[in-house]
Design a protein around this motif. Structure first.
Motif, PDB file in Angstrom:
ATOM      1  N   MET A 103       0.850  -1.182   0.000  1.00  0.00           N
ATOM      2  CA  MET A 103       0.000   0.000   0.000  1.00  0.00           C
ATOM      3  C   MET A 103       0.886   1.233   0.000  1.00  0.00           C
ATOM      4  SD  MET A 103      -1.410   2.763   1.929  1.00  0.00           S
ATOM      5  CE  MET A 103      -0.428   2.572   3.374  1.00  0.00           C
ATOM      6  N   SER A 104       0.575   2.136  -0.875  1.00  0.00           N
ATOM      7  CA  SER A 104       1.271   3.414  -0.858  1.00  0.00           C
ATOM      8  C   SER A 104       0.255   4.535  -0.827  1.00  0.00           C
ATOM      9  CB  SER A 104       2.165   3.562  -2.090  1.00  0.00           C
ATOM     10  OG  SER A 104       2.756   4.837  -2.090  1.00  0.00           O
ATOM     11  N   ALA A 105       0.351   5.355   0.189  1.00  0.00           N
ATOM     12  CA  ALA A 105      -0.552   6.500   0.303  1.00  0.00           C
ATOM     13  C   ALA A 105       0.082   7.750  -0.290  1.00  0.00           C
ATOM     14  CB  ALA A 105      -0.897   6.734   1.772  1.00  0.00           C
ATOM     15  N   ASP A 106       1.302   7.607  -0.839  1.00  0.00           N
ATOM     16  CA  ASP A 106       1.993   8.767  -1.388  1.00  0.00           C
ATOM     17  C   ASP A 106       1.173   9.433  -2.484  1.00  0.00           C
ATOM     18  OD1 ASP A 106       4.132   8.204   0.272  1.00  0.00           O
ATOM     19  OD2 ASP A 106       5.310   7.217  -1.279  1.00  0.00           O
ATOM     20  N   GLY A 107       1.187  10.752  -2.473  1.00  0.00           N
ATOM     21  CA  GLY A 107       0.524  11.506  -3.528  1.00  0.00           C
ATOM     22  C   GLY A 107      -0.402  12.569  -2.984  1.00  0.00           C
ATOM     23  N   LYS A 108      -1.186  13.116  -3.897  1.00  0.00           N
ATOM     24  CA  LYS A 108      -2.147  14.162  -3.553  1.00  0.00           C
ATOM     25  C   LYS A 108      -3.538  13.554  -3.473  1.00  0.00           C
ATOM     26  CE  LYS A 108       0.521  17.727  -5.915  1.00  0.00           C
ATOM     27  NZ  LYS A 108       1.122  18.353  -4.795  1.00  0.00           N
ATOM     28  N   TRP A 109      -4.282  13.959  -2.453  1.00  0.00           N
ATOM     29  CA  TRP A 109      -5.612  13.422  -2.181  1.00  0.00           C
ATOM     30  C   TRP A 109      -6.619  14.548  -2.014  1.00  0.00           C
ATOM     31  CZ3 TRP A 109      -6.544   8.144  -1.750  1.00  0.00           C
ATOM     32  CH2 TRP A 109      -5.407   7.328  -1.725  1.00  0.00           C
ATOM     33  N   LYS A 110      -7.832  14.314  -2.470  1.00  0.00           N
ATOM     34  CA  LYS A 110      -8.955  15.203  -2.189  1.00  0.00           C
ATOM     35  C   LYS A 110      -9.824  14.457  -1.184  1.00  0.00           C
ATOM     36  CE  LYS A 110     -12.864  17.580  -4.264  1.00  0.00           C
ATOM     37  NZ  LYS A 110     -13.594  17.847  -5.510  1.00  0.00           N
ATOM     38  N   ALA A 168       3.557  12.034   1.918  1.00  0.00           N
ATOM     39  CA  ALA A 168       4.807  11.349   1.574  1.00  0.00           C
ATOM     40  C   ALA A 168       5.140  10.401   2.722  1.00  0.00           C
ATOM     41  CB  ALA A 168       5.929  12.349   1.360  1.00  0.00           C
ATOM     42  N   THR A 169       5.076   9.085   2.450  1.00  0.00           N
ATOM     43  CA  THR A 169       5.360   8.099   3.483  1.00  0.00           C
ATOM     44  C   THR A 169       6.855   7.795   3.550  1.00  0.00           C
ATOM     45  OG1 THR A 169       4.989   6.233   1.981  1.00  0.00           O
ATOM     46  CG2 THR A 169       3.088   7.013   3.253  1.00  0.00           C
ATOM     47  N   GLY A 210       8.597   4.595   5.667  1.00  0.00           N
ATOM     48  CA  GLY A 210       8.518   3.530   6.660  1.00  0.00           C
ATOM     49  C   GLY A 210       7.175   3.559   7.364  1.00  0.00           C
ATOM     50  N   ASP A 211       7.213   3.691   8.702  1.00  0.00           N
ATOM     51  CA  ASP A 211       5.966   3.673   9.466  1.00  0.00           C
ATOM     52  C   ASP A 211       5.473   5.070   9.842  1.00  0.00           C
ATOM     53  OD1 ASP A 211       7.863   4.313  11.355  1.00  0.00           O
ATOM     54  OD2 ASP A 211       7.286   2.752  12.783  1.00  0.00           O
ATOM     55  N   THR A 212       5.968   6.101   9.125  1.00  0.00           N
ATOM     56  CA  THR A 212       5.503   7.466   9.357  1.00  0.00           C
ATOM     57  C   THR A 212       5.219   8.154   8.022  1.00  0.00           C
ATOM     58  OG1 THR A 212       7.733   8.411   9.350  1.00  0.00           O
ATOM     59  CG2 THR A 212       6.846   7.698  11.489  1.00  0.00           C
ATOM     60  N   PHE A 213       4.535   9.293   8.104  1.00  0.00           N
ATOM     61  CA  PHE A 213       4.350  10.111   6.911  1.00  0.00           C
ATOM     62  C   PHE A 213       4.360  11.581   7.297  1.00  0.00           C
ATOM     63  CE2 PHE A 213      -0.057   9.954   8.324  1.00  0.00           C
ATOM     64  CZ  PHE A 213      -0.562  11.201   7.979  1.00  0.00           C
ATOM     65  N   THR A 214       4.661  12.405   6.318  1.00  0.00           N
ATOM     66  CA  THR A 214       4.565  13.852   6.466  1.00  0.00           C
ATOM     67  C   THR A 214       3.721  14.365   5.312  1.00  0.00           C
ATOM     68  OG1 THR A 214       6.599  14.192   5.220  1.00  0.00           O
ATOM     69  CG2 THR A 214       6.790  14.115   7.629  1.00  0.00           C
ATOM     70  N   VAL A 273      -6.351   3.261   3.327  1.00  0.00           N
ATOM     71  CA  VAL A 273      -6.116   3.474   1.903  1.00  0.00           C
ATOM     72  C   VAL A 273      -6.259   2.148   1.171  1.00  0.00           C
ATOM     73  CG1 VAL A 273      -4.392   4.147   0.184  1.00  0.00           C
ATOM     74  CG2 VAL A 273      -4.573   5.410   2.341  1.00  0.00           C
ATOM     75  N   SER A 274      -7.021   2.183   0.078  1.00  0.00           N
ATOM     76  CA  SER A 274      -7.183   1.014  -0.789  1.00  0.00           C
ATOM     77  C   SER A 274      -7.072   1.500  -2.228  1.00  0.00           C
ATOM     78  CB  SER A 274      -8.541   0.350  -0.542  1.00  0.00           C
ATOM     79  OG  SER A 274      -8.716  -0.740  -1.425  1.00  0.00           O
ATOM     80  N   GLY A 275      -5.903   1.275  -2.836  1.00  0.00           N
ATOM     81  CA  GLY A 275      -5.691   1.757  -4.200  1.00  0.00           C
ATOM     82  C   GLY A 275      -5.728   3.274  -4.232  1.00  0.00           C
ATOM     83  N   ASP A 276      -6.682   3.819  -5.003  1.00  0.00           N
ATOM     84  CA  ASP A 276      -6.798   5.268  -5.137  1.00  0.00           C
ATOM     85  C   ASP A 276      -7.944   5.849  -4.316  1.00  0.00           C
ATOM     86  OD1 ASP A 276      -4.606   5.426  -6.825  1.00  0.00           O
ATOM     87  OD2 ASP A 276      -5.801   5.158  -8.629  1.00  0.00           O
TER      88      ASP A 276
END
Length: 98
Positions: free
Chosen positions: A1-8, A25-26, A28-32, A73-76
C-alpha cells in the motif's frame, strides 16, 4: 500500500461537507504532508500501519479543537473517520488526485 501523492478528502461534519486537499509522503511507518482547505494550510505528520494512516490536526476555525484522523487506503481511495473533539465523529472519504 502506498498513500503517497495528492488526495482530495471530504469530511462530512455536522456543519456540512468540508473538502481538504492533502499531500502525503510516506517513509517507513511514518508520513509527512500538508493540508490545504478554505480555512488555510497546515503541515501534518502521522503514523502508517499497513494500509492505515493516523494523524491529528489542531484547528482554530470555526473554533479551537484537535481533530483526530484515522483512514484506510485502498488503491486510489481512502475511507475513515475524524474525531471532532467534543462534537463526535465524522466520516471521511478521499480520492487520489495526483
Amino acid at each position: 500500500m502506498s498513500a503517497d501523492g495528492k488526495w482530495k478528502v471530504t469530511i462530512n461534519t455536522p456543519m456540512g461537507a468540508q473538502t481538504v486537499n492533502v499531500d502525503i509522503a510516506t517513509s517507513g511507518d511514518t508520513f509527512t504532508g500538508k493540508t490545504e482547505s478554505p480555512m488555510g494550510s497546515q503541515d501534518v505528520s502521522g503514523k502508517v500501519d499497513g494500509d492505515k494512516l493516523t494523524w491529528s490536526s489542531n484547528i482554530t476555525n470555526p473554533m479551537p479543537m484537535t481533530l483526530e484522523f484515522e483512514a484506510t487506503v485502498s488503491g486510489d481511495t481512502m475511507t475513515g473517520n475524524v474525531k471532532l473533539g467534543a462534537f463526535g465523529n465524522a466520516p471521511l472519504k478521499g480520492e487520489r488526485i495526483g
